[in-house]
Motif scaffolding. Sequence first.
Motif, PDB file in Angstrom:
ATOM      1  N   SER A  30       6.065  50.412  17.720  1.00  0.00           N
ATOM      2  CA  SER A  30       7.036  50.513  16.635  1.00  0.00           C
ATOM      3  C   SER A  30       6.504  51.285  15.441  1.00  0.00           C
ATOM      4  N   THR A  54      11.390  53.912  12.872  1.00  0.00           N
ATOM      5  CA  THR A  54      12.433  52.904  12.695  1.00  0.00           C
ATOM      6  C   THR A  54      13.643  53.172  13.566  1.00  0.00           C
ATOM      7  N   ASP A  56      16.026  55.330  12.840  1.00  0.00           N
ATOM      8  CA  ASP A  56      17.217  55.724  12.082  1.00  0.00           C
ATOM      9  C   ASP A  56      17.260  57.211  11.746  1.00  0.00           C
ATOM     10  N   ASN A  74      12.374  49.146  20.342  1.00  0.00           N
ATOM     11  CA  ASN A  74      11.024  48.723  19.989  1.00  0.00           C
ATOM     12  C   ASN A  74      10.639  47.399  20.638  1.00  0.00           C
TER      13      ASN A  74
END
Length: 124
Positions: A30, A54, A56, A74
């Motif tokens: 992650s 993340t 995004d 993740n």
Amino acid sequence: QVQLVESGGGLVQAGGSLRLSCATSGRTFSSYAMGWFRQAPGKERAFVATISWTGDITYYVDSVKGRFTISRDNAKNTVYLQMNNLKPEDTAVYYCAAGRRGLGSQYSFDYTSWGQGTQVTVSS
């Protein structure tokens, strides 16, 4: 570094779809940005898509925008590349890569770990 193993490649007709997966080892998946690159016969390895740690932020090479989608899970330590409306020019060995540049990168030198690659062949 992390260990990366790609899967999901194969032979498909033009207009078809494939989903590539890249499973990683280690507990720090992650914290890595991930990328997909490809190398066609006789050509250099080229950037395809990247995703931030993340998930995004994503970025694609122009030739795959609207057809390919990069995503990550993740919890499963896995990154995916959904490829739709495939074209013969998408034929290549596809590699996933992990890098510490958290927002993602289109540059191969930003990645420290690479998978062994999976062949994608698109017939016309």
